[in-house]
Design an enzyme around this catalytic site. Structure first.
Site, mmCIF file in Angstrom:
data_model
loop_
_atom_site.group_PDB
_atom_site.id
_atom_site.type_symbol
_atom_site.label_atom_id
_atom_site.label_comp_id
_atom_site.label_asym_id
_atom_site.label_seq_id
_atom_site.Cartn_x
_atom_site.Cartn_y
_atom_site.Cartn_z
ATOM 1 N N CYS A 67 -30.900 21.040 75.091
ATOM 2 C CA CYS A 67 -31.085 21.627 76.417
ATOM 3 C C CYS A 67 -32.474 22.244 76.562
ATOM 4 O O CYS A 67 -32.904 22.529 77.676
ATOM 5 C CB CYS A 67 -30.007 22.671 76.698
ATOM 6 S SG CYS A 67 -29.955 24.009 75.489
ATOM 7 N N GLN A 74 -28.586 20.647 65.601
ATOM 8 C CA GLN A 74 -29.145 19.652 66.516
ATOM 9 C C GLN A 74 -30.127 18.721 65.808
ATOM 10 O O GLN A 74 -30.153 17.515 66.069
ATOM 11 C CB GLN A 74 -29.806 20.371 67.695
ATOM 12 C CG GLN A 74 -28.794 21.104 68.569
ATOM 13 C CD GLN A 74 -29.439 22.113 69.503
ATOM 14 O OE1 GLN A 74 -30.525 22.639 69.242
ATOM 15 N NE2 GLN A 74 -28.773 22.412 70.607
#
EC number: 1.2.1.70
Length: 434
Positions: free
Chosen positions: A50, A120
């Protein structure tokens, strides 16, 4: 071949642009393969979160690959190149290594020190492995980056000083609502961020947690882990009406929570999705507080207590600098190994040829004497080569290391790519280390 990073993040681009460039699922795999298909790219990996979209590649050209990657990001996102370029950053070779290590350590996150980035990066690594776009260079680099991130958290406590986006969001919720214990919380979504949100709510003392997700079974599984309950997605509006605190993070491409679904009252919504889950128009409703990634980027998190972050950040930066230096030193030293192998292989070939010539010219030498002569000649050659090969490996660790290997290749007319030389690397290294 060199490491190249081309990307944009919350530091260089507005959230609205990151929303457009962000890729996931099949689109991410397609972009990964498109990058790897470039004739100048040997390996590729993409970190897409994000807060950032970064393409990591092993390349043999710089400008050509930067242009190609930029064009691919533009094509996949629909953002014109001229709008994209001002927000891109490019790191090459040493700076690329430093950037990845800093990212993995949490130094480049919106909330410095948050630990989710490690997962991530690991996810990006696995995708590249599964898609076959990863090779030994990127694999070793990313594995080392993950170790740097773990070390940073273990030795400095930066993960405690720099809370995750969820943790910071809940602290902002306490500013708006007061103590959150005893409030009813609604988690929209059941992915990894939603799971983190639910767990963080539970640790904060929230006991009334409801999970809503399009796939109800996933909502049930997540709700069970925190002692909450799951609700059908069709009942989202009713659950919103009963909630005091809402955390939303789905993978939807359209708004999930519209303004007409929210009743004007004292309520806090934390939107961690990219693109937005919550209609920004919700902010205009009386009593309702909406915090999303854009507002965090624009300074909403300013004033959240430091909790020792400054000291922890300094310690992590020192770790990153140390690890970058060690990685680069080892990588430069490794570059000279094929040259050292080629030199020793060539010397071995010369010895064997001369011993063969001696045997043909003086066949009467009896076996024991012949073996002793052969061992003596080999020992002489090994001793002559030992110091210069060890020394060139040491010198290769410096920033000018490639020049020493090049000089060795020129002096002895070596071809370090000869297959026979490569096959002998393990034997040669053992001899050099003696």
């Amino acid at each position: 071949m060199s490491i190249l990073v081309v990307g944009l993040s919350h530091r260089t681009a507005p959230v609205a642009l990151l929303e457009r460039v962000s890729v996931s699922g099949d689109a991410l795999a397609k972009l990964l393969h498109d990058v790897q298909r470039s004739e100048c790219v040997a390996e590729a990996m993409i970190v897409s979160t994000c807060n950032r979209v970064e393409v990591y590649a092993v390349v043999d050209r710089f400008h050509a690959v930067v242009s190609e990657v930029t064009a691919l990001l533009a094509v996949h996102s629909g953002v014109p190149v001229e709008q994209l370029v001002p927000h891109l950053y490019v790191h090459y070779e040493d700076r690329a290594v430093e950037h990845l290590f800093s990212v993995a350590a949490g130094l480049d996150s919106m909330v410095v020190g948050e630990g989710q980035i490690l997962g991530q990066v690991r996810q990006a690594l696995r995708l590249a492995q599964d898609e076959g776009t990863l090779g030994p260079t990127l694999n070793e680099l990313v594995q080392q980056a993950l170790r740097v991130g773990k070390r940073s958290h273990a030795e400095t406590g930066i993960d405690r000083a720099g809370a995750s986006l969820v943790g910071v969001g809940l602290r902002l919720a306490e500013r708006a609502l007061g103590p959150i214990q005893g409030l009813r919380a609604l988690v929209v979504g059941a992915g990894s961020m939603s799971a983190l949100s639910a767990a963080t709510l539970q640790r904060a003392g929230v006991t009334d947690i409801v999970v809503v997700n399009r796939t109800h079974e996933r909502a049930v599984r997540l709700a069970q882990t925190v002692g909450g309950r799951a609700a059908e997605f069709a009942g989202l509006a009713a659950e919103l009406a009963a909630a005091d605190l809402v955390v939303s993070c789905t993978g939807a491409t359209d708004v999930v929570v519209t303004a007409d679904m929210v009743t004007p009252r004292r309520m806090f919504l934390l939107d961690l999705a990219l693109p937005h889950d919550v209609d920004p128009a919700v902010r205009r409703l009386p009593g309702v507080t909406l915090v999303d990634l854009e507002s965090m980027q624009n300074g909403e998190i300013a004033g959240v207590d430091d909790d020792g972050r400054t000291e922890a950040v300094a310690a992590v930066r020192a770790i990153v600098a140390e690890e970058v230096a060690a990685y680069l030193s080892a990588e430069r030293a490794a570059r000279v190994t094929p040259t050292v192998v080629a030199l020793r292989s060539k010397a071995a070939d010369v010895v064997e040829a001369e011993l063969g010539r001696l045997a043909s010219r003086v066949p009467e030498i009896e076996g024991r004497v012949r073996d002793e002569v052969a061992q003596t000649v080999r020992r002489v050659v090994d001793k002559l080569l030992h110091e210069p090969t060890v020394r060139v490996k040491q010198l290769a660790a410096s920033s000018a290391g490639d020049h020493y290997a090049e000089a060795l290749r020129e002096l002895f007319n070596l071809d370090p790519k000869v297959p026979d030389a490569v096959r002998r690397v393990e034997t040669i290294d053992m001899e050099v280390d003696r």
